[in-house]
Scaffold this motif. Structure first.
Motif, PDB file in Angstrom:
ATOM      1  N   HIS A  17       0.700  -1.328  -0.424  1.00 48.44           N
ATOM      2  CA  HIS A  17       0.220   0.217   0.111  1.00 48.44           C
ATOM      3  C   HIS A  17       1.109   1.215   0.515  1.00 48.44           C
ATOM      4  CE1 HIS A  17      -2.717  -2.663   2.440  1.00 48.44           C
ATOM      5  NE2 HIS A  17      -3.926  -2.667   0.907  1.00 48.44           N
ATOM      6  N   ALA A  20       2.519   1.560  -3.488  1.00 47.17           N
ATOM      7  CA  ALA A  20       1.266   2.206  -4.459  1.00 47.17           C
ATOM      8  C   ALA A  20       1.500   3.402  -3.985  1.00 47.17           C
ATOM      9  CB  ALA A  20       0.069   1.392  -4.379  1.00 47.17           C
ATOM     10  N   GLY A 104      -5.287  -0.558  -6.646  1.00 45.69           N
ATOM     11  CA  GLY A 104      -4.261  -1.546  -7.439  1.00 45.69           C
ATOM     12  C   GLY A 104      -4.775  -2.076  -8.801  1.00 45.69           C
ATOM     13  N   VAL A 129      -2.312   1.219 -10.267  1.00 47.54           N
ATOM     14  CA  VAL A 129      -1.023   1.028 -10.051  1.00 47.54           C
ATOM     15  C   VAL A 129      -0.873  -0.453 -10.017  1.00 47.54           C
ATOM     16  CG1 VAL A 129       0.600   1.144  -7.887  1.00 47.54           C
ATOM     17  CG2 VAL A 129      -0.887   2.837  -8.358  1.00 47.54           C
ATOM     18  N   ARG A 131       0.595  -3.821 -10.575  1.00 47.53           N
ATOM     19  CA  ARG A 131       1.626  -4.967  -9.660  1.00 47.53           C
ATOM     20  C   ARG A 131       1.193  -5.866 -10.467  1.00 47.53           C
ATOM     21  NH1 ARG A 131      -3.242  -5.012  -4.360  1.00 47.53           N
ATOM     22  NH2 ARG A 131      -3.813  -7.312  -5.189  1.00 47.53           N
ATOM     23  N   MET A 154       4.666   0.658 -10.611  1.00 48.60           N
ATOM     24  CA  MET A 154       5.690   0.509  -8.891  1.00 48.60           C
ATOM     25  C   MET A 154       6.466  -0.637  -8.746  1.00 48.60           C
ATOM     26  SD  MET A 154       2.543  -1.541  -6.204  1.00 48.60           S
ATOM     27  CE  MET A 154       3.852  -1.789  -4.649  1.00 48.60           C
TER      28      MET A 154
END
Length: 194
Positions: A17, A20, A104, A129, A131, A154
Motif C-alpha cells: 500500500h 503504491a 491497484g 498502480v 502490481r 511501482m
C-alpha cells in the motif's frame, strides 16, 4: 491542489500500500496522498480488525511522511463505503481540489462495476498502480473511462493483507511486510491471532 486518495480496507496496511501511494504521488506530482480506510467495502467480506484499529494502523504507517495524511470520513459515516458518496462529500468540503483515486491493478478492470461509476469518472481521475499478477485491459474499459484512468508503475511486491492475516494466524512473522510501527501495533494488540 492535487490530492490522491488511497482508499482500502487496510486490514492491515502493508508496504505494498505504501509503495503504491508513493508511486502515484511521484508519478503524478500530487501535493498530498490521503489514506482513507473504508468502513465496509462493497466488494469484500468484513474486516478482521475494527474500523478504529485499522484507522490507527494507517496513522502509524504514515507517521513521519509529510505528504501522507489519514482521513476518517468513511469510518465515521459507517455502513457500506461507496466511493461516489465519499467523493461527493469531499468535493463539497474541499472545493477546488483535483482528486485522484489510487487503485491497484486488480481494481482497474473492475471499475465498470463500481456504483455510479459514470458520475465518479466525471468527478476524478483514477490512478491505477500496476502490481504483479494482474493484466490490465484498458482498451476493454467503457469509452467514458478511457481518459479517466492513468497508470503508475511501482516496484514488484507481492504482498496482500489476506496473506498477512493468514501468516499471523499461523504463528509466522510479518516483520518487514508491514511498516515497523504497524508491526508493533499488531504485536501489542495480538491482532489476527487465532
Amino acid at each position: 491542489m492535487r490530492i490522491g486518495i488511497m482508499g482500502g480496507t487496510f486490514d492491515p496496511i502493508h508496504i505494498g500500500h505504501m509503495l503504491a501511494a508513493e508511486a502515484a504521488y511521484d508519478a503524478f506530482q500530487l501535493d498530498r496522498v490521503w489514506f482513507m480506510p473504508s468502513h465496509i467495502p462493497p466488494h469484500k467480506q468484513g474486516a478482521g480488525a475494527t474500523g478504529e484499529e485499522r484507522l490507527q494502523m494507517v496513522r502509524e504507517a504514515v507517521h513521519g511522511n509529510a505528504a501522507f495524511e489519514v482521513i476518517d470520513v468513511e469510518i465515521r459515516r459507517g455502513g457500506v463505503s461507496y466511493t461516489f458518496e465519499t467523493i461527493r462529500e469531499l468535493q463539497e468540503l474541499h472545493p477546488g481540489i483535483q482528486f485522484y483515486f489510487i487503485i491497484g491493478a486488480d481494481m482497474v478492470n473492475y471499475l465498470p462495476h463500481w456504483e455510479h461509476i459514470e458520475e465518479l469518472a466525471q468527478r476524478l481521475v483514477f490512478i491505477g498502480v500496476r502490481r504483479p499478477g494482474y493484466e490490465l485491459a484498458l482498451h476493454e474499459l467503457p469509452a467514458f473511462l478511457h481518459d479517466r484512468v492513468v497508470l503508475a508503475e511501482m516496484p514488484v511486491v507481492d504482498i496482500s493483507s489476506t496473506d498477512i492475516r493468514e501468516r499471523i494466524a499461523a504463528g509466522h512473522s510479518v516483520r518487514y511486510m508491514v511498516p515497523d510501527q504497524v508491526f508493533e501495533y499488531i504485536t501489542r494488540g495480538s491482532m489476527y491471532e487465532i
